[in-house]
Scaffold this motif. Structure first.
Motif, mmCIF file in Angstrom:
data_model
loop_
_atom_site.group_PDB
_atom_site.id
_atom_site.type_symbol
_atom_site.label_atom_id
_atom_site.label_comp_id
_atom_site.label_asym_id
_atom_site.label_seq_id
_atom_site.Cartn_x
_atom_site.Cartn_y
_atom_site.Cartn_z
ATOM 1 N N SER A 161 6.679 -24.714 1.797
ATOM 2 C CA SER A 161 6.499 -23.404 1.188
ATOM 3 C C SER A 161 5.245 -22.705 1.713
ATOM 4 N N HIS A 162 5.345 -21.379 1.853
ATOM 5 C CA HIS A 162 4.203 -20.557 2.232
ATOM 6 C C HIS A 162 3.731 -19.692 1.062
ATOM 7 N N LYS A 163 4.064 -20.099 -0.134
ATOM 8 C CA LYS A 163 3.693 -19.320 -1.315
ATOM 9 C C LYS A 163 2.180 -19.182 -1.444
ATOM 10 N N SER A 164 1.431 -20.195 -1.013
ATOM 11 C CA SER A 164 -0.030 -20.163 -1.151
ATOM 12 C C SER A 164 -0.667 -19.038 -0.345
ATOM 13 N N TRP A 165 0.058 -18.514 0.645
ATOM 14 C CA TRP A 165 -0.460 -17.397 1.437
ATOM 15 C C TRP A 165 -0.427 -16.078 0.664
ATOM 16 N N LEU A 166 0.389 -16.025 -0.376
ATOM 17 C CA LEU A 166 0.770 -14.743 -0.963
ATOM 18 C C LEU A 166 0.099 -14.503 -2.301
ATOM 19 N N SER A 167 -0.047 -13.237 -2.632
ATOM 20 C CA SER A 167 -0.592 -12.865 -3.933
ATOM 21 C C SER A 167 0.515 -12.942 -4.990
ATOM 22 N N SER A 168 0.102 -12.860 -6.234
ATOM 23 C CA SER A 168 1.061 -12.966 -7.345
ATOM 24 C C SER A 168 1.963 -11.744 -7.439
ATOM 25 N N SER A 169 1.619 -10.655 -6.752
ATOM 26 C CA SER A 169 2.455 -9.449 -6.794
ATOM 27 C C SER A 169 3.736 -9.590 -5.983
ATOM 28 N N VAL A 170 3.779 -10.603 -5.116
ATOM 29 C CA VAL A 170 4.956 -10.821 -4.256
ATOM 30 C C VAL A 170 5.954 -11.723 -4.973
ATOM 31 N N GLU A 171 7.198 -11.273 -5.035
ATOM 32 C CA GLU A 171 8.270 -12.125 -5.564
ATOM 33 C C GLU A 171 8.616 -13.161 -4.489
ATOM 34 N N PHE A 172 8.517 -14.439 -4.834
ATOM 35 C CA PHE A 172 8.699 -15.499 -3.838
ATOM 36 C C PHE A 172 9.820 -16.434 -4.266
ATOM 37 N N ARG A 173 10.698 -16.758 -3.292
ATOM 38 C CA ARG A 173 11.740 -17.747 -3.502
ATOM 39 C C ARG A 173 11.746 -18.702 -2.316
ATOM 40 N N HIS A 174 11.909 -19.976 -2.581
ATOM 41 C CA HIS A 174 11.842 -20.983 -1.520
ATOM 42 C C HIS A 174 13.182 -21.696 -1.386
ATOM 43 N N CYS A 175 13.683 -21.781 -0.147
ATOM 44 C CA CYS A 175 14.911 -22.514 0.177
ATOM 45 C C CYS A 175 14.554 -23.585 1.210
ATOM 46 N N PRO A 176 13.977 -24.705 0.796
ATOM 47 C CA PRO A 176 13.454 -25.688 1.756
ATOM 48 C C PRO A 176 14.513 -26.311 2.648
ATOM 49 N N GLU A 177 15.772 -26.256 2.221
ATOM 50 C CA GLU A 177 16.847 -26.837 3.029
ATOM 51 C C GLU A 177 17.338 -25.876 4.096
ATOM 52 N N ASN A 178 16.756 -24.673 4.176
ATOM 53 C CA ASN A 178 17.186 -23.608 5.084
ATOM 54 C C ASN A 178 18.650 -23.263 4.844
ATOM 55 N N ALA A 179 18.862 -22.403 3.893
ATOM 56 C CA ALA A 179 20.221 -22.013 3.512
ATOM 57 C C ALA A 179 20.820 -20.975 4.445
ATOM 58 N N ASN B 93 0.819 -1.216 0.000
ATOM 59 C CA ASN B 93 0.000 0.000 0.000
ATOM 60 C C ASN B 93 0.851 1.263 0.000
ATOM 61 N N ASN B 94 2.102 1.130 0.456
ATOM 62 C CA ASN B 94 2.991 2.288 0.523
ATOM 63 C C ASN B 94 4.083 2.263 -0.544
ATOM 64 N N GLY B 95 3.855 1.458 -1.588
ATOM 65 C CA GLY B 95 4.717 1.521 -2.763
ATOM 66 C C GLY B 95 6.007 0.738 -2.703
ATOM 67 N N TRP B 96 6.098 -0.232 -1.795
ATOM 68 C CA TRP B 96 7.292 -1.070 -1.717
ATOM 69 C C TRP B 96 7.061 -2.356 -2.511
ATOM 70 N N GLN B 97 8.019 -2.719 -3.349
ATOM 71 C CA GLN B 97 8.008 -4.057 -3.928
ATOM 72 C C GLN B 97 8.348 -5.044 -2.815
ATOM 73 N N VAL B 98 7.682 -6.192 -2.779
ATOM 74 C CA VAL B 98 7.916 -7.163 -1.716
ATOM 75 C C VAL B 98 8.557 -8.426 -2.282
ATOM 76 N N VAL B 99 9.666 -8.806 -1.659
ATOM 77 C CA VAL B 99 10.336 -10.067 -1.964
ATOM 78 C C VAL B 99 10.289 -10.928 -0.708
ATOM 79 N N VAL B 100 9.806 -12.146 -0.831
ATOM 80 C CA VAL B 100 9.760 -13.071 0.288
ATOM 81 C C VAL B 100 10.679 -14.252 -0.019
ATOM 82 N N VAL B 101 11.619 -14.517 0.876
ATOM 83 C CA VAL B 101 12.500 -15.679 0.753
ATOM 84 C C VAL B 101 12.189 -16.595 1.928
ATOM 85 N N ASP B 102 11.742 -17.796 1.622
ATOM 86 C CA ASP B 102 11.199 -18.702 2.622
ATOM 87 C C ASP B 102 12.200 -19.813 2.933
#
Length: 288
Positions: free
Chosen positions: A40-58, A26-35
């Motif tokens: 994965s928690h990608k299903s929680w997020l809208s398509s506007s969020v850049e999502f990357r998943h590291c299941p091995e916990n890097a 709402n305040n004009g920030w692009q959002v990147v989520v690294v999980d």
């Protein structure tokens, strides 16, 4: 100016995460989520969020680097690092944009800008007891280091300072980057006009009249190991080295004898000391 916010996840709480993302967008920030969570928690997020998943916990450093590189590739000017449990406000997000630009205009050697941290546990401003930040007439505090959550980095400085140190994995990553930036002639600033509520550690425990941060037992491995690794480096401040040399035996007693899971805590501290002496970095593995 274009701004990104990079949120690192590890078993997040859904309401806090989604509220922070809503405020950011709402305040004009692009959002990147690294999980870093196994699932994965990608299903929680809208398509506007850049999502990357590291299941091995890097590790938090590697996850932050993924976000920083993505933000830079997409032409962003600034990126804010965020832990999943920090509490954002509209005032913080609007004011931080203005203030980081002002800070960089006054101090072109700016490497990192951050808010004043307010403890989630007691509502008090978190202040260093030693090596206090130096205020200026503009409301900025000139610091040796600031924590990762809320830290805004002008992405152009990465070419000189470099990325976060993957090998440290988690503890000390934020401070090491600040010290490395300072060694290269850059400036670290926090801001009295912007406050961020943040939870440091999982709880607090009062022992012998002193309050101690309590985290998960495995964090003790990284704390002990990374302290021994960083003690060898010339650019790490002397006060930090002295303070932690004094604190290590105190932490051993408190964690090893006064807290729950004391046997497990002693095991992780022993392994951290062993690997720190051997200069063994990276992720903790039970079979090492």
């Amino acid at each position: 100016m274009k701004f990104s916010a990079i949120i690192i996840l590890f078993y997040p709480e859904r309401p806090i995460l989604l509220n922070n993302i809503r405020l950011l967008e709402n305040n004009g920030w692009q959002v990147v989520v690294v999980d870093n969570s196994p699932q994965s928690h990608k299903s929680w997020l809208s398509s506007s969020v850049e999502f990357r998943h590291c299941p091995e916990n890097a590790g938090i450093a590697h996850a932050q680097n993924i976000g920083l590189l993505l933000a830079r590739q997409q032409g962003r000017d600034y990126a804010m690092l965020l832990d999943q449990d920090s509490h954002l406000t509209e005032h913080l997000l609007q004011t931080a944009k203005q203030r980081v630009i002002e800070a960089q205009s006054r101090y072109p050697d700016l490497a990192a800008y951050g808010p004043t941290i307010v403890s989630e546990f007691d509502g008090q401003v978190v202040r260093a007891k030693v090596q206090r930040a130096v205020p200026d007439e503009h409301g900025f505090l000139h610091s040796r280091q600031i924590i990762a959550s809320g830290k805004i980095i002008p992405l152009a400085v990465l070419s000189d300072v470099g990325l976060m140190e993957d090998a440290l994995f988690i503890d000390g990553v934020d401070h090491e980057w600040c010290w490395r930036a300072s060694r290269k002639g850059f400036r670290i600033i926090s801001d009295t006009q912007v406050l961020l509520r943040h939870k440091q550690g999982e709880s607090r425990k009062r022992v012998l009249g002193m309050t101690f941060k309590v985290g998960s037992p495995v964090r003790l491995y990284y704390q002990y190991r990374n302290i021994l690794i960083l003690l060898r480096r010339s650019y790490v401040p002397l006060y930090w080295k002295v303070r932690n040399c004094v604190a290590l035996p105190v932490r051993w007693v408190i964690n090893g004898w006064c807290l729950e899971q004391s046997k497990e805590r002693r095991r992780y501290m022993r392994q951290g000391l062993t690997d720190g002496l051997r200069k063994r970095a990276g992720r903790y593995r039970a079979d090492q």
